[in-house]
Write a protein that holds these residues in place. Sequence first.
Motif, short mmCIF file in Angstrom:
data_model
loop_
_atom_site.label_atom_id
_atom_site.label_comp_id
_atom_site.label_asym_id
_atom_site.label_seq_id
_atom_site.Cartn_x
_atom_site.Cartn_y
_atom_site.Cartn_z
N ALA A 60 0.86 -1.19 0.00
CA ALA A 60 0.00 0.00 0.00
C ALA A 60 0.89 1.23 0.00
O ALA A 60 2.06 1.16 0.36
CB ALA A 60 -0.90 0.00 1.23
N VAL A 61 0.31 2.36 -0.37
CA VAL A 61 1.02 3.63 -0.23
C VAL A 61 1.19 3.89 1.25
O VAL A 61 0.45 3.36 2.08
CB VAL A 61 0.27 4.80 -0.92
N HIS A 62 2.15 4.75 1.61
CA HIS A 62 2.35 5.06 3.03
C HIS A 62 1.17 5.88 3.53
O HIS A 62 0.84 6.92 2.96
CB HIS A 62 3.66 5.81 3.25
N LEU A 63 0.51 5.40 4.60
CA LEU A 63 -0.70 6.02 5.11
C LEU A 63 -0.44 7.01 6.24
O LEU A 63 -1.37 7.58 6.79
CB LEU A 63 -1.66 4.94 5.62
N GLY A 64 0.83 7.23 6.58
CA GLY A 64 1.15 8.09 7.72
C GLY A 64 0.84 7.36 9.00
O GLY A 64 0.84 6.14 9.07
N CYS A 65 0.52 8.12 10.04
CA CYS A 65 0.18 7.53 11.34
C CYS A 65 -1.14 6.76 11.21
O CYS A 65 -2.13 7.29 10.71
CB CYS A 65 0.05 8.64 12.38
N LEU A 66 -1.15 5.51 11.64
CA LEU A 66 -2.35 4.69 11.53
C LEU A 66 -3.32 5.00 12.66
O LEU A 66 -2.92 5.28 13.78
CB LEU A 66 -1.98 3.21 11.54
N HIS A 67 -4.64 4.91 12.34
CA HIS A 67 -5.68 5.21 13.31
C HIS A 67 -6.46 3.96 13.73
O HIS A 67 -6.77 3.78 14.90
CB HIS A 67 -6.69 6.21 12.76
N LYS A 68 -6.81 3.16 12.75
CA LYS A 68 -7.66 2.00 13.02
C LYS A 68 -7.53 0.99 11.89
O LYS A 68 -6.97 1.29 10.83
CB LYS A 68 -9.12 2.41 13.18
N ILE A 69 -8.07 -0.20 12.15
CA ILE A 69 -8.25 -1.20 11.10
C ILE A 69 -9.67 -1.74 11.21
O ILE A 69 -10.31 -1.63 12.25
CB ILE A 69 -7.24 -2.38 11.22
N VAL A 70 -10.13 -2.28 10.12
CA VAL A 70 -11.37 -3.06 10.11
C VAL A 70 -10.97 -4.43 9.59
O VAL A 70 -10.37 -4.54 8.51
CB VAL A 70 -12.46 -2.43 9.23
N ILE A 71 -11.23 -5.46 10.39
CA ILE A 71 -10.86 -6.82 10.00
C ILE A 71 -12.06 -7.73 10.18
O ILE A 71 -12.86 -7.55 11.10
CB ILE A 71 -9.64 -7.32 10.82
N GLY A 72 -12.21 -8.65 9.25
CA GLY A 72 -13.34 -9.57 9.32
C GLY A 72 -13.17 -10.69 8.31
O GLY A 72 -12.16 -10.77 7.61
N HIS A 73 -14.17 -11.54 8.25
CA HIS A 73 -14.14 -12.64 7.28
C HIS A 73 -15.50 -12.78 6.62
O HIS A 73 -16.47 -12.15 7.04
CB HIS A 73 -13.67 -13.94 7.93
N ASN A 74 -15.54 -13.63 5.59
CA ASN A 74 -16.77 -13.75 4.81
C ASN A 74 -17.77 -14.76 5.39
O ASN A 74 -18.85 -14.93 4.85
CB ASN A 74 -16.46 -14.09 3.35
N GLY A 75 -17.43 -15.44 6.47
CA GLY A 75 -18.36 -16.36 7.12
C GLY A 75 -18.56 -17.67 6.41
O GLY A 75 -19.43 -18.45 6.79
N LEU A 76 -17.77 -17.93 5.37
CA LEU A 76 -17.95 -19.16 4.60
C LEU A 76 -16.98 -20.25 5.05
O LEU A 76 -15.93 -19.97 5.61
CB LEU A 76 -17.74 -18.87 3.11
N GLY A 77 -17.33 -21.48 4.78
CA GLY A 77 -16.46 -22.61 5.10
C GLY A 77 -16.82 -23.22 6.44
O GLY A 77 -17.46 -22.61 7.29
N SER A 78 -16.39 -24.47 6.61
CA SER A 78 -16.66 -25.13 7.89
C SER A 78 -15.75 -24.52 8.95
O SER A 78 -14.61 -24.19 8.69
CB SER A 78 -16.40 -26.63 7.76
N GLY A 79 -16.28 -24.36 10.13
CA GLY A 79 -15.49 -23.79 11.21
C GLY A 79 -15.04 -22.38 10.90
O GLY A 79 -13.87 -22.07 11.00
N ASN A 80 -15.97 -21.52 10.48
CA ASN A 80 -15.57 -20.18 10.07
C ASN A 80 -15.41 -19.20 11.23
O ASN A 80 -14.84 -18.15 11.07
CB ASN A 80 -16.55 -19.60 9.04
N GLY A 81 -15.92 -19.54 12.42
CA GLY A 81 -15.75 -18.66 13.57
C GLY A 81 -14.27 -18.52 13.90
O GLY A 81 -13.48 -19.45 13.73
N TRP A 82 -13.88 -17.34 14.39
CA TRP A 82 -12.46 -17.06 14.59
C TRP A 82 -12.27 -16.22 15.83
O TRP A 82 -12.95 -15.20 16.00
CB TRP A 82 -11.94 -16.33 13.36
N PHE A 83 -11.36 -16.61 16.71
CA PHE A 83 -11.01 -15.81 17.87
C PHE A 83 -9.72 -15.07 17.54
O PHE A 83 -8.67 -15.68 17.35
CB PHE A 83 -10.81 -16.67 19.12
N LEU A 84 -9.80 -13.75 17.46
CA LEU A 84 -8.65 -12.92 17.10
C LEU A 84 -8.11 -12.24 18.34
O LEU A 84 -8.83 -11.51 19.01
CB LEU A 84 -9.07 -11.87 16.06
#
Length: 158
Positions: A45-69
């Motif tokens: 990615a281009v340099h974003l400067g000081c980072l503020h936040k992220i949004v992370i997730g998954h598409n909910g597909l597949g067996s055992g799709n639940g995830w503890f992050l």
Amino acid sequence: NAGTEADVYISVYGERGDTGSRQLLRSQKSKKFLKGQTDIFAVEAVHLGCLHKIVIGHNGLGSGNGWFLDKVVIKDPITDLDYAFLCHRWLDQGQDDGSISRELPWAAEKWKFRKGITLQFYNRVTRGFICLYPDSRVDALGGKKNKYGKVFPMWMYA
């Protein structure tokens, strides 16, 4: 059952914009997102400067799709800073609040990690201070007064 086989996506937000949604495809491990495993990804990615936040997730597909992050750490190759985004929650339709996506703010302010800074926290139970020193020592017994003789209230909720 804390890992996932679903497709995982991340968006990184900084002072100069964001990356947009990016799928995390190639980990340095042969199987990604396994329970107890740390996965490492390169995201261009281009340099974003000081980072503020992220949004992370998954598409909910597949067996055992639940995830503890537990957390996401992003290393900025330009500034050599590490940004920690703490989660310690499920991304699972059947666990926690049912969300498969999380918005995670940056977990620390820069001033806390400057060289030579001593952090002091007031413990309301012991009525003393807990000190974290720059050389990694911890004074958990703490005195009744900090070196400034003042108590600054701070509330943390879990």
